[in-house]
Design a protein around this motif. Structure first.
Motif, mmCIF file in Angstrom:
data_model
loop_
_atom_site.group_PDB
_atom_site.id
_atom_site.type_symbol
_atom_site.label_atom_id
_atom_site.label_comp_id
_atom_site.label_asym_id
_atom_site.label_seq_id
_atom_site.Cartn_x
_atom_site.Cartn_y
_atom_site.Cartn_z
ATOM 1 N N SER A 14 -73.486 51.661 -59.923
ATOM 2 C CA SER A 14 -73.478 53.052 -59.489
ATOM 3 C C SER A 14 -73.951 53.949 -60.626
ATOM 4 O O SER A 14 -73.601 53.738 -61.798
ATOM 5 N N ALA A 15 -74.707 54.960 -60.289
ATOM 6 C CA ALA A 15 -75.144 55.940 -61.286
ATOM 7 C C ALA A 15 -73.947 56.664 -61.879
ATOM 8 O O ALA A 15 -74.048 57.262 -62.958
ATOM 9 N N ASN A 16 -72.793 56.610 -61.206
ATOM 10 C CA ASN A 16 -71.581 57.244 -61.716
ATOM 11 C C ASN A 16 -70.878 56.413 -62.787
ATOM 12 O O ASN A 16 -69.946 56.899 -63.426
ATOM 13 N N GLN A 17 -71.296 55.160 -62.957
ATOM 14 C CA GLN A 17 -70.716 54.300 -63.990
ATOM 15 C C GLN A 17 -71.134 54.806 -65.369
ATOM 16 O O GLN A 17 -72.250 55.278 -65.555
ATOM 17 N N SER A 18 -70.258 54.688 -66.340
ATOM 18 C CA SER A 18 -70.574 55.129 -67.700
ATOM 19 C C SER A 18 -71.376 54.090 -68.475
ATOM 20 O O SER A 18 -71.793 54.350 -69.603
ATOM 21 N N LEU A 19 -71.611 52.929 -67.880
ATOM 22 C CA LEU A 19 -72.357 51.871 -68.554
ATOM 23 C C LEU A 19 -73.783 52.310 -68.856
ATOM 24 O O LEU A 19 -74.424 52.968 -68.030
ATOM 25 N N THR A 20 -74.254 51.926 -70.039
ATOM 26 C CA THR A 20 -75.651 52.170 -70.408
ATOM 27 C C THR A 20 -76.171 50.931 -71.121
ATOM 28 O O THR A 20 -75.399 50.125 -71.621
ATOM 29 N N GLY A 21 -77.482 50.822 -71.166
ATOM 30 C CA GLY A 21 -78.091 49.707 -71.889
ATOM 31 C C GLY A 21 -77.736 48.360 -71.297
ATOM 32 O O GLY A 21 -77.214 48.271 -70.194
ATOM 33 N N PRO A 22 -77.992 47.294 -72.035
ATOM 34 C CA PRO A 22 -77.673 45.954 -71.534
ATOM 35 C C PRO A 22 -76.173 45.789 -71.291
ATOM 36 O O PRO A 22 -75.362 46.349 -72.023
ATOM 37 N N VAL A 23 -75.831 45.033 -70.246
ATOM 38 C CA VAL A 23 -74.421 44.778 -69.924
ATOM 39 C C VAL A 23 -74.165 43.279 -69.827
ATOM 40 O O VAL A 23 -75.065 42.500 -69.514
ATOM 41 N N THR A 24 -72.929 42.900 -70.091
ATOM 42 C CA THR A 24 -72.508 41.508 -70.024
ATOM 43 C C THR A 24 -71.531 41.330 -68.867
ATOM 44 O O THR A 24 -70.964 42.306 -68.369
ATOM 45 N N ALA A 25 -71.301 40.100 -68.463
ATOM 46 C CA ALA A 25 -70.365 39.808 -67.375
ATOM 47 C C ALA A 25 -68.967 40.356 -67.651
ATOM 48 O O ALA A 25 -68.360 40.963 -66.753
ATOM 49 N N PRO A 26 -68.417 40.208 -68.866
ATOM 50 C CA PRO A 26 -67.077 40.757 -69.112
ATOM 51 C C PRO A 26 -66.989 42.279 -68.920
ATOM 52 O O PRO A 26 -65.958 42.783 -68.488
ATOM 53 N N GLN A 27 -68.063 42.983 -69.198
ATOM 54 C CA GLN A 27 -68.057 44.431 -68.998
ATOM 55 C C GLN A 27 -67.955 44.806 -67.527
ATOM 56 O O GLN A 27 -67.552 45.916 -67.194
ATOM 57 N N LEU A 28 -68.329 43.894 -66.660
ATOM 58 C CA LEU A 28 -68.354 44.161 -65.221
ATOM 59 C C LEU A 28 -67.199 43.491 -64.474
ATOM 60 O O LEU A 28 -67.091 43.619 -63.260
ATOM 61 N N SER A 29 -66.331 42.792 -65.177
ATOM 62 C CA SER A 29 -65.337 41.937 -64.538
ATOM 63 C C SER A 29 -64.327 42.665 -63.657
ATOM 64 O O SER A 29 -63.749 42.062 -62.763
ATOM 65 N N ALA A 30 -64.124 43.959 -63.854
ATOM 66 C CA ALA A 30 -63.163 44.702 -63.040
ATOM 67 C C ALA A 30 -63.726 45.062 -61.662
ATOM 68 O O ALA A 30 -62.963 45.350 -60.739
ATOM 69 N N LEU A 31 -65.046 45.043 -61.525
ATOM 70 C CA LEU A 31 -65.689 45.403 -60.259
ATOM 71 C C LEU A 31 -66.169 44.159 -59.516
ATOM 72 O O LEU A 31 -66.634 43.213 -60.145
#
Length: 136
Positions: A14-31
């Motif tokens: 989502s564009a509302n996510q604060s994530l930027t740049g490359p992401v890893t699986a652990p960064q996304l594990s809550a969703l």
């Protein structure tokens, strides 16, 4: 057999996510991670996402890209995709980020065309070449 294309794995969030740049699986594990697959392919996809990609997010199946993107845009999950030149445009409510391993190295996916050795013909070779050109 022939390698047809190698793509980089990307994540739609989502564009509302604060994530930027490359992401890893652990960064996304809550969703939840949305997967596009036929019902008879679900078990194999679960194995691939868990074992090969190391994804620990809850896995949800969508029947279409539109359905998955609606969930992503609503900040209800994320979608793993391949970076392709003819990839359908990402809607404004979604951002596309590179997916990397835990050491932040890009993850690439090679795609191959296989056929039995005894079935090798000029037609197979020509078809493989044409297919490879279409993805280049």
């Amino acid at each position: 057999s022939r390698r047809i294309i190698t793509t980089q794995k990307m994540v739609e969030v989502s564009a509302n996510q604060s994530l930027t740049g490359p992401v890893t699986a652990p960064q996304l594990s809550a969703l939840p991670c949305y997967i596009l697959a036929a019902s008879d392919q679900e078990a194999g996809e679960i194995r691939y996402y868990r074992e090969a990609l190391g994804i620990t997010s809850p896995l949800r199946f969508a029947t279409s890209l539109r359905e998955a993107r609606l969930m992503v845009a609503a900040n209800q999950g994320w979608l793993l995709t391949d970076q392709l030149s003819d990839h359908p445009a990402v809607p404004a409510a979604i951002k596309l980020l590179p997916f990397t391993d835990p050491h932040h190295a890009p993850i690439y996916q090679p795609y191959f065309l296989f056929w039995k050795r005894q079935m090798t013909t000029l037609i197979n070779d020509a078809f493989a070449e044409t297919l490879q050109e279409q993805f280049s």
